[in-house]
Design a protein around this motif. Sequence first.
Motif, PDB file in Angstrom:
ATOM      1  N   MET A   1      24.921   0.088 -36.500  1.00  0.00           N
ATOM      2  CA  MET A   1      24.571  -1.088 -35.496  1.00  0.00           C
ATOM      3  C   MET A   1      25.299  -2.096 -35.121  1.00  0.00           C
ATOM      4  SD  MET A   1      21.775  -2.358 -34.111  1.00  0.00           S
ATOM      5  CE  MET A   1      19.955  -2.217 -34.663  1.00  0.00           C
ATOM      6  N   TRP A   2      26.087  -2.451 -36.467  1.00  0.00           N
ATOM      7  CA  TRP A   2      27.139  -3.676 -36.030  1.00  0.00           C
ATOM      8  C   TRP A   2      28.251  -3.075 -35.150  1.00  0.00           C
ATOM      9  CZ3 TRP A   2      27.987  -8.272 -36.153  1.00  0.00           C
ATOM     10  CH2 TRP A   2      29.138  -8.939 -36.281  1.00  0.00           C
ATOM     11  N   VAL A   3      28.510  -2.037 -35.054  1.00  0.00           N
ATOM     12  CA  VAL A   3      29.586  -1.661 -33.971  1.00  0.00           C
ATOM     13  C   VAL A   3      28.870  -1.786 -32.766  1.00  0.00           C
ATOM     14  CG1 VAL A   3      30.717   0.302 -33.026  1.00  0.00           C
ATOM     15  CG2 VAL A   3      30.542   0.030 -35.512  1.00  0.00           C
ATOM     16  N   HIS A   4      27.660  -1.255 -32.434  1.00  0.00           N
ATOM     17  CA  HIS A   4      26.802  -1.482 -31.203  1.00  0.00           C
ATOM     18  C   HIS A   4      26.899  -2.954 -30.777  1.00  0.00           C
ATOM     19  CE1 HIS A   4      25.732   2.652 -30.789  1.00  0.00           C
ATOM     20  NE2 HIS A   4      25.311   2.491 -31.995  1.00  0.00           N
ATOM     21  N   LEU A   5      26.449  -3.647 -31.674  1.00  0.00           N
ATOM     22  CA  LEU A   5      26.130  -5.224 -31.589  1.00  0.00           C
ATOM     23  C   LEU A   5      27.370  -5.783 -31.078  1.00  0.00           C
ATOM     24  CD1 LEU A   5      24.167  -7.442 -31.684  1.00  0.00           C
ATOM     25  CD2 LEU A   5      24.490  -7.902 -33.839  1.00  0.00           C
ATOM     26  N   ARG A   6      28.563  -5.321 -31.737  1.00  0.00           N
ATOM     27  CA  ARG A   6      29.968  -5.884 -31.298  1.00  0.00           C
ATOM     28  C   ARG A   6      30.405  -5.587 -29.789  1.00  0.00           C
ATOM     29  NH1 ARG A   6      33.964  -4.590 -35.922  1.00  0.00           N
ATOM     30  NH2 ARG A   6      35.519  -4.906 -34.278  1.00  0.00           N
ATOM     31  N   ILE A   7      30.132  -4.275 -29.560  1.00  0.00           N
ATOM     32  CA  ILE A   7      30.319  -3.876 -28.364  1.00  0.00           C
ATOM     33  C   ILE A   7      29.469  -4.519 -27.063  1.00  0.00           C
ATOM     34  CG2 ILE A   7      30.043  -1.891 -26.905  1.00  0.00           C
ATOM     35  CD1 ILE A   7      31.043  -0.030 -29.312  1.00  0.00           C
ATOM     36  N   GLU A   8      28.165  -4.651 -27.576  1.00  0.00           N
ATOM     37  CA  GLU A   8      27.290  -5.445 -26.590  1.00  0.00           C
ATOM     38  C   GLU A   8      27.580  -6.742 -26.255  1.00  0.00           C
ATOM     39  OE1 GLU A   8      25.169  -4.044 -24.598  1.00  0.00           O
ATOM     40  OE2 GLU A   8      25.260  -1.985 -25.537  1.00  0.00           O
ATOM     41  N   LEU A   9      28.123  -7.526 -27.412  1.00  0.00           N
ATOM     42  CA  LEU A   9      28.624  -8.716 -27.180  1.00  0.00           C
ATOM     43  C   LEU A   9      29.879  -8.903 -26.312  1.00  0.00           C
ATOM     44  CD1 LEU A   9      27.593 -10.091 -30.742  1.00  0.00           C
ATOM     45  CD2 LEU A   9      26.714 -10.818 -28.476  1.00  0.00           C
ATOM     46  N   ILE A 113      20.983   1.588 -30.029  1.00  0.00           N
ATOM     47  CA  ILE A 113      21.515   1.078 -28.977  1.00  0.00           C
ATOM     48  C   ILE A 113      20.778   0.100 -28.245  1.00  0.00           C
ATOM     49  CG2 ILE A 113      22.209   1.588 -26.362  1.00  0.00           C
ATOM     50  CD1 ILE A 113      23.138   4.190 -27.519  1.00  0.00           C
ATOM     51  N   VAL A 114      19.505   0.132 -27.885  1.00  0.00           N
ATOM     52  CA  VAL A 114      18.598  -0.574 -27.357  1.00  0.00           C
ATOM     53  C   VAL A 114      18.318  -1.879 -28.162  1.00  0.00           C
ATOM     54  CG1 VAL A 114      16.438   0.229 -28.148  1.00  0.00           C
ATOM     55  CG2 VAL A 114      16.594  -0.912 -25.726  1.00  0.00           C
ATOM     56  N   THR A 115      18.341  -1.784 -29.700  1.00  0.00           N
ATOM     57  CA  THR A 115      18.031  -2.921 -30.551  1.00  0.00           C
ATOM     58  C   THR A 115      19.419  -3.873 -30.471  1.00  0.00           C
ATOM     59  OG1 THR A 115      16.626  -1.429 -32.019  1.00  0.00           O
ATOM     60  CG2 THR A 115      17.545  -3.538 -32.696  1.00  0.00           C
ATOM     61  N   ALA A 116      20.467  -3.012 -30.418  1.00  0.00           N
ATOM     62  CA  ALA A 116      21.971  -3.802 -30.318  1.00  0.00           C
ATOM     63  C   ALA A 116      21.765  -4.572 -29.067  1.00  0.00           C
ATOM     64  CB  ALA A 116      22.994  -3.016 -30.406  1.00  0.00           C
ATOM     65  N   VAL A 268       2.609 -17.682 -31.547  1.00  0.00           N
ATOM     66  CA  VAL A 268       2.548 -16.968 -30.239  1.00  0.00           C
ATOM     67  C   VAL A 268       3.657 -16.432 -29.694  1.00  0.00           C
ATOM     68  CG1 VAL A 268       1.677 -17.687 -27.833  1.00  0.00           C
ATOM     69  CG2 VAL A 268       0.117 -18.516 -29.986  1.00  0.00           C
ATOM     70  N   LEU A 269       4.687 -17.315 -29.780  1.00  0.00           N
ATOM     71  CA  LEU A 269       5.988 -16.965 -29.038  1.00  0.00           C
ATOM     72  C   LEU A 269       6.633 -15.665 -29.909  1.00  0.00           C
ATOM     73  CD1 LEU A 269       7.517 -20.230 -28.626  1.00  0.00           C
ATOM     74  CD2 LEU A 269       6.524 -18.814 -26.926  1.00  0.00           C
ATOM     75  N   LEU A 270       6.283 -15.725 -31.328  1.00  0.00           N
ATOM     76  CA  LEU A 270       6.738 -14.653 -31.976  1.00  0.00           C
ATOM     77  C   LEU A 270       6.220 -13.099 -31.819  1.00  0.00           C
ATOM     78  CD1 LEU A 270       7.370 -15.770 -35.607  1.00  0.00           C
ATOM     79  CD2 LEU A 270       8.952 -14.309 -34.078  1.00  0.00           C
ATOM     80  N   VAL A 271       4.644 -13.338 -31.378  1.00  0.00           N
ATOM     81  CA  VAL A 271       3.955 -12.135 -31.089  1.00  0.00           C
ATOM     82  C   VAL A 271       4.604 -11.620 -29.703  1.00  0.00           C
ATOM     83  CG1 VAL A 271       1.705 -11.471 -30.211  1.00  0.00           C
ATOM     84  CG2 VAL A 271       2.061 -12.631 -32.212  1.00  0.00           C
ATOM     85  N   HIS A 272       4.830 -12.554 -28.760  1.00  0.00           N
ATOM     86  CA  HIS A 272       5.234 -12.091 -27.368  1.00  0.00           C
ATOM     87  C   HIS A 272       6.691 -11.543 -27.765  1.00  0.00           C
ATOM     88  CE1 HIS A 272       2.275 -14.739 -25.414  1.00  0.00           C
ATOM     89  NE2 HIS A 272       2.837 -14.117 -24.636  1.00  0.00           N
ATOM     90  N   ILE A 273       7.519 -12.253 -28.497  1.00  0.00           N
ATOM     91  CA  ILE A 273       8.786 -11.584 -28.783  1.00  0.00           C
ATOM     92  C   ILE A 273       8.910 -10.186 -29.394  1.00  0.00           C
ATOM     93  CG2 ILE A 273      10.965 -11.755 -30.206  1.00  0.00           C
ATOM     94  CD1 ILE A 273      10.683 -14.722 -29.960  1.00  0.00           C
ATOM     95  N   ILE A 274       7.821  -9.938 -30.328  1.00  0.00           N
ATOM     96  CA  ILE A 274       7.679  -8.621 -31.070  1.00  0.00           C
ATOM     97  C   ILE A 274       7.071  -7.583 -29.894  1.00  0.00           C
ATOM     98  CG2 ILE A 274       6.424  -7.343 -32.633  1.00  0.00           C
ATOM     99  CD1 ILE A 274       6.854 -10.146 -34.393  1.00  0.00           C
ATOM    100  N   GLY A 275       6.206  -8.053 -28.993  1.00  0.00           N
ATOM    101  CA  GLY A 275       5.709  -7.266 -28.175  1.00  0.00           C
ATOM    102  C   GLY A 275       6.640  -6.799 -27.178  1.00  0.00           C
ATOM    103  N   PHE A 276       7.142  -7.737 -26.513  1.00  0.00           N
ATOM    104  CA  PHE A 276       8.267  -7.365 -25.263  1.00  0.00           C
ATOM    105  C   PHE A 276       9.169  -6.621 -26.025  1.00  0.00           C
ATOM    106  CE2 PHE A 276       6.742 -11.471 -23.119  1.00  0.00           C
ATOM    107  CZ  PHE A 276       6.076 -10.885 -22.344  1.00  0.00           C
ATOM    108  N   ALA A 277      10.123  -6.847 -27.135  1.00  0.00           N
ATOM    109  CA  ALA A 277      11.148  -6.388 -27.559  1.00  0.00           C
ATOM    110  C   ALA A 277      11.041  -4.894 -28.028  1.00  0.00           C
ATOM    111  CB  ALA A 277      11.853  -7.126 -28.637  1.00  0.00           C
ATOM    112  N   GLY A 278       9.799  -4.980 -28.876  1.00  0.00           N
ATOM    113  CA  GLY A 278       9.140  -3.631 -29.538  1.00  0.00           C
ATOM    114  C   GLY A 278       8.989  -2.625 -28.301  1.00  0.00           C
TER     115      GLY A 278
END
Lengths: 291, 231, 311
Positions: A1-9, A113-116, A268-278
Amino acid sequence: MWVHLRIELYKIFRKPRTYLAFAAITALIAVIQIGLFVDGKEYTEFVMADFANSFAVDGKILNGYFICYVILQLLLIHVPLLIALIAADMISGEANMGTLRLLLTKPQSRTAIVTAKFLASVIYTLMLLIWIAILGLFVSMLVFGTDDLFIMKSSYVVIVKESDVFWRYAGAFCFAALAMVTVASLGFFLSFFAENSIGPIVATMSVIIVCTILSTMNIPIFNIIKPYLFTTHMITWKEFFDFKVNDANEAIVGSIQYPEKIIHSSIVLLVHIIGFAGGAILLFRKKDILS
Amino acid sequence: MKLFRLFIVVFLFAFININVSAQEVNTLVMKVKNKLDQVNDYTAEGKMKTDIAFIKAPIGGVKVFYKKPNKFKLQRNGGISVLPKGGVSINIGNMIVTTGFTAIDAGFADIGKVKTRIIKLLPNGDNNDIILSTLYIDEANLLIMKSITSTRENGTYEMEMRYGKFAEYGLPDKVLFSFNAKDYKLPKGITLEFEDVDQATKDKLKGKKGRVEISYSAYEINKGIADSVFK
Amino acid sequence: MSSIVQVNHLTKQFNQFTAVNNLSFSVEKGDVYGFLGQNGAGKSTTIRMMLTLITPTDGQIEIFGYDLYKHRREILQQIGAVIEKPDVYKYLSAYENLLLFARLSGVKPTRQIIMDQLEMVGLADRAKDTVKTFSQGMKQRLGIAIALVHNPSLIMLDEPTNGLDPQGIADIRNLILQLSRDHKKTVIVSSHLLNEIEQIATRILIIDKGHKLVEGTAEELFDSSQTIVQLNTTNNQMAVEKLANSNWKNNLKPMRDGHILIQLDQESIPVLNQFLVDQQIGVLLLQPRHSLEDYFLQITAGKQHVGTFTN
């Protein structure tokens, strides 16, 4: 995951578009700062015209804390557009470029990949906010100095003691981060559905604009849906700049007038974040890559 | 501060034309005046509390400077202060100067446990901002316990004084300044707010009297102050 | 030889549209396996399913003897792929692209390995240039370098010559032959161009509208002496039974609409007729059709739909 994140950044920060957002923020903040530096007195006189008829306000209103408040107030409406530029491009941009299919033939889990990708857009969002904090708060403090924070709300005036301000900004920026991550999640979610970046970017902006208009308009039929719109909750950072008073109307230093509002909006915002990202992560796992 | 200057000029001018029929009242006013005249200048540290329904402000430190006959300055120890217009001119200099006014005896009243003589001062000219000034004077100690001043432009202000250690100079330990505050409202478009303030809060913010309370601690009297301080 | 890829009854439906229909085939180790079919025949969909980009509606895919979806990561580690256009990150350099995808392929190549790889595809002198300055052919070569950087044993190339000039096409062809011959890689390559596949493939699968048409070596499929004969008889069902029990059984390809197709050399046509007559089956039609090559050209030209074989 760390590798993915670094690559995405790495990918994000190699894209010229990324710096466009930082440049835009720098320009916007500089414009506000220069404007207020040169003509700040006129600005405060204009805003306080009615108030100044009955009251003499003494002290350095136009200080760094006040400038930052003005900047946040103006910027946090426009920054979502800059966030959409990157977040809504995360999946669709790669689909458009054709790199998504190459990326997904690699021996990596799609979830990783998508989480990263999502985390990278969150980090980008946070870095934008940090940049706003550096320019909007710290540079303003340096240029304009500090003093009590004088805020005119629609039905009352709040003067926050200088020593009581900074932690409120810390809280406000944290909350703003939550609000902006919500925008990033929305853009990210929408980017799942398209194979070009323009569509989701425009869609994200449109959703935000429409919801903001609904949040702003004081019409009974819209008032019913207002509490459920994330845009209504995005400005709750302002609650950090209102404190409780005791029976003698004395300010209670370190207090917040409506902490429950902040908690409610955060949820409310957290629920939106979890909803959209999830949602994006779940859908992406099963997505047929046809681009 | 413009207003403050206006006060002073008007009061001084009125002093020359004192009404003979109010001789007794005038004598009292003069006594108070003389008592206050012991003070050539003073500086005082204080705490200022703003209590206006629609203003939330912290308690701030202030420092006041006064020099005879009419120089007065209220300086914050940092911070931002909100004072009702005209309110910054609260000081012994303009409170007692009664020149050019017609003084009328209006009886007696108790302020707290103190029996006071009520004296109404009417300005002689038409072009004064002050319409009427009422003083409540503690005759025994020659202290002004309360004053009510009605102005054309800035409404009516009420001041109450509490005396302590510096009563011999006629200097209060605490000044309570009350006034009728107009309602305050800014369009949400300017403040960028979405939510409506609920009715209970709205009611709370309406129709209350505003108060500014200054509690003085250390006075330094007749130590001399440079004129430059007041600039 | 052992099967590297085994595909059984693979089907993919997009809503009402069936892109791949009950497709089965196998690829042996060392094969250059050619996937031939016109555009939209289902080649890309099949390759994408073999790379887990598309989830099959039905069927199984086994690669290296393991179920693809159960051992996805292990299998993909051994696969290099170029799918259609070789799209890479245009704002990164060739070197950066290669490094990035190598890391994603689970290897940490040294600078030397990357430069060697770029050298192999003739891009070493452009290593530091951003890809947006590259020609289509250069991008294609970079795409192949990316597919090879982690030294995979199976390489899938989907229409690798699309958009290339003749020289570029020749380069890719040589590269594939080199990979197969010198590096003993198994290569699956798809194309809609017959001559391209013909020159490099050791085995060929022709698909059309998601169905398998024929599979075999190039020699088998494009032998000019071989003819397809369309047969219609008084009793087709009986004819098929009789043929299935005869020496013709391996040549038999019954058609869906009841017509029978048989692949044979032209001299055998009278013998076939005699066989049917001997079996008391009346021959209504015995028509030599085209060679497979003609068939394919017709399919790809879209002039005539020849019908579909079932396996």
